[in-house]
Design an enzyme around this catalytic site. Structure first.
Site, PDB file in Angstrom:
ATOM      1  N   GLU A 214       3.644   1.324   2.487  1.00 31.36           N
ATOM      2  CA  GLU A 214       4.282   0.198   1.811  1.00 31.36           C
ATOM      3  C   GLU A 214       3.224  -0.689   1.173  1.00 31.36           C
ATOM      4  O   GLU A 214       2.266  -1.096   1.831  1.00 31.36           O
ATOM      5  CB  GLU A 214       5.083  -0.660   2.786  1.00 31.36           C
ATOM      6  CG  GLU A 214       6.304  -0.003   3.370  1.00 31.36           C
ATOM      7  CD  GLU A 214       7.069  -0.933   4.307  1.00 31.36           C
ATOM      8  OE1 GLU A 214       8.182  -0.566   4.705  1.00 31.36           O
ATOM      9  OE2 GLU A 214       6.545  -2.026   4.632  1.00 31.36           O
ATOM     10  N   CYS A 215       3.387  -0.984  -0.105  1.00 31.71           N
ATOM     11  CA  CYS A 215       2.595  -1.981  -0.815  1.00 31.71           C
ATOM     12  C   CYS A 215       1.096  -1.714  -0.671  1.00 31.71           C
ATOM     13  O   CYS A 215       0.548  -0.905  -1.419  1.00 31.71           O
ATOM     14  CB  CYS A 215       2.975  -3.379  -0.355  1.00 31.71           C
ATOM     15  SG  CYS A 215       2.550  -4.672  -1.551  1.00 31.71           S
ATOM     16  N   ALA A 216       0.400  -2.339   0.247  1.00 30.03           N
ATOM     17  CA  ALA A 216      -1.020  -2.073   0.426  1.00 30.03           C
ATOM     18  C   ALA A 216      -1.264  -0.598   0.706  1.00 30.03           C
ATOM     19  O   ALA A 216      -2.235  -0.009   0.218  1.00 30.03           O
ATOM     20  CB  ALA A 216      -1.575  -2.926   1.567  1.00 30.03           C
TER      21      ALA A 216
ATOM     22  N   LEU B 248       0.571   1.857  -0.348  1.00 31.72           N
ATOM     23  CA  LEU B 248       0.724   2.526  -1.636  1.00 31.72           C
ATOM     24  C   LEU B 248      -0.580   2.464  -2.424  1.00 31.72           C
ATOM     25  O   LEU B 248      -1.041   3.484  -2.976  1.00 31.72           O
ATOM     26  CB  LEU B 248       1.849   1.853  -2.423  1.00 31.72           C
ATOM     27  CG  LEU B 248       1.907   2.125  -3.926  1.00 31.72           C
ATOM     28  CD1 LEU B 248       2.300   3.571  -4.199  1.00 31.72           C
ATOM     29  CD2 LEU B 248       2.881   1.170  -4.611  1.00 31.72           C
TER      30      LEU B 248
ATOM     31  N   SER C 169       5.750   3.089  -1.720  1.00 32.78           N
ATOM     32  CA  SER C 169       6.282   2.186  -2.744  1.00 32.78           C
ATOM     33  C   SER C 169       5.874   0.764  -2.409  1.00 32.78           C
ATOM     34  O   SER C 169       5.314   0.485  -1.342  1.00 32.78           O
ATOM     35  CB  SER C 169       7.805   2.290  -2.832  1.00 32.78           C
ATOM     36  OG  SER C 169       8.419   1.521  -1.824  1.00 32.78           O
TER      37      SER C 169
END
Length: 442
Positions: free
Chosen positions: A328-330, A332, A415
């Site tokens: 997630e986020c980081a 990704l 994502s």
């Protein structure tokens, strides 16, 4: 079960909620009380300071991410065995999703049937404080404002004027905090610097907040208000149990670059049958022994891009890893080919870069592809919170109104979408179920 509890709210962001909530948690703990810390909304950073203040995991209460029906059970789960619970709000008291108060501090206060303490920034006003508080106390009769803490009071005379106006309005003043630059916490592009990145300094800051609240607030009155909360009927949340018995190892990224995660995720993984091992992509050159799945959550890899790129042995291991990965986020960004021109792991066909634009908001997403966590057509409620962008090659994993994002294949779910797995417990089950034994992975 009667759980003494308070919700710390404010008319707007920047009023001092975190100062009062964290200081109150630490002050009550210093009295020998077992304090359960909670945060309204999806924010990861404040709960890190709450955990330092209480010695217990900071837990989020977010009706959008987990559903209204799980807020009370999750609260009961976190507050088990505690003497009092303190819930820090988010934004202004009635600010929720879009033009509603859904997932607002007021919404959670109603779900918990908890009295509200309103933190009001008294700088540059005196008698007008009473008008502000009167408006908030009467706006929604279902929300009980039990008292006020005045913040940034300038002098004895200023405090006297504010107290007099509030007394005439029939509102109890529970504390008055003077301006004190010594209790400030450093910030950067996404808010406060996480406690895990500055643990010694953060502990000292929490101690200063405890002292500030102890000398400025009426702790006995605050505890009496907390004890006025009625019985809370709800069965405590428990993570769903899985059938797996061979205890595959799920490696979870930690350290200074990956500080964002909800406490319930680890509990769900363990209940699903996994052993959880934490690794630091900044320092560890190998994944934990026997790793069968990876979880790489949020944080600040953009701040540590050079150090992450320099750890070539671990990047090579992640690039070659053949078990399921949830990012997630980081996470990704770490899996992308590059981050601000520096080499990352290359598991996601895309390049990431910092931008001046903040992307922030709740998302009602539909999965478009199958991945370790998703099936096509499934809905996922999550949130975005970043100042980076990824230029992908290929189709996106999720789509929502006005946007699409992410990458997914048979082994990777990646994502910007942050999920709270307590709201979608099949995610942990799927990750553990799809984990293969170490002998298969070698």
């Amino acid at each position: 079960m009667v759980v003494p509890r308070l919700v710390i709210a404010a008319p707007s962001s920047g009023s001092g909620k975190t100062t009062v909530a964290t200081g109150l948690m630490a002050a009550l703990r210093a009295r020998g009380l077992r304090v359960s810390p909670h945060k309204v909304g999806p924010d990861y950073i404040d709960p890190g300071y709450h955990a330092l203040a209480t010695g217990r995991p900071g837990r989020n209460l977010d009706p959008w991410l987990v559903g209204e029906e799980r807020v009370r059970p999750l609260f009961r789960h976190g507050a088990a065995g505690c003497d009092v619970a303190v819930v820090e709000g988010v934004m202004g008291l009635f600010d929720g999703k879009g033009d509603t108060d859904f997932a607002s501090t007021a919404h959670v206060a109603r779900l918990l049937d908890a009295p509200v303490v309103l933190v009001v920034d008294a700088a540059r006003q005196s008698r007008s404080v009473a008008a502000v508080v009167h408006g908030f106390a009467t706006f929604d009769p279902r929300v009980r404002v039990g008292g006020v803490v005045l913040n940034r009071v300038g002098s004895d005379r200023h405090e006297e004027l504010c107290r007099s106006a509030l007394a005439a309005a029939g509102v109890q003043v529970l504390g008055a905090i003077r301006r004190d630059d010594a209790v400030s916490t450093p910030s950067r592009h996404l808010g406060l610097v996480p406690a895990a990145e500055r643990e010694a300094e953060a502990l000292a800051a929490v101690d200063r907040l405890a002292a500030l609240v102890t000398r400025s607030c009426d702790l006995d009155a605050l505890l009496r208000l907390a004890a006025s909360a009625p019985r809370l009927d709800a069965v405590p949340w428990e993570p769903a149990r899985g059938e797996r018995t061979d205890r595959p190892v799920v490696a979870v990224a930690g350290g200074a670059a990956f500080t964002f995660g909800y406490a319930e995720h680890v509990e769900l993984l363990r209940a699903a049958g996994a052993d959880v091992a934490v690794f630091d992509p900044l320092r560890d050159e190998r994944l934990p022994d026997g790793t069968a799945a990876l979880v790489i959550g949020g944080g600040f890899p953009e701040v540590y891009a050079a150090e992450l790129a320099a750890n070539e042995p671990l990047r090579a291991q992640v690039a070659a890893f053949r078990g399921p990965i949830a990012a997630e986020c980081a996470g990704l960004l770490y899996l992308c080919e590059e981050l601000d021109g520096r080499r990352m792991c290359g598991r996601v066909p895309g390049r990431a870069r910092m931008t001046p634009r903040l992307t922030l908001g709740y998302r009602d997403a539909v999965a478009l592809r199958r991945s370790p966590l998703t099936e096509p057509g499934e809905r996922f409620r999550g949130h975005e919170f970043h100042r980076t962008a990824v230029e992908y090659a290929g189709e996106r994993l999720f789509r929502w109104e006005g946007g699409a994002d992410g990458f997914g294949d048979a082994l990777v779910t990646a994502s910007y979408l942050h999920l709270h797995w307590a709201g979608q417990p099949m995610t942990a089950q799927r990750l553990v179920s799809s984990s293969r034994s170490p002998s298969v992975l070698r």
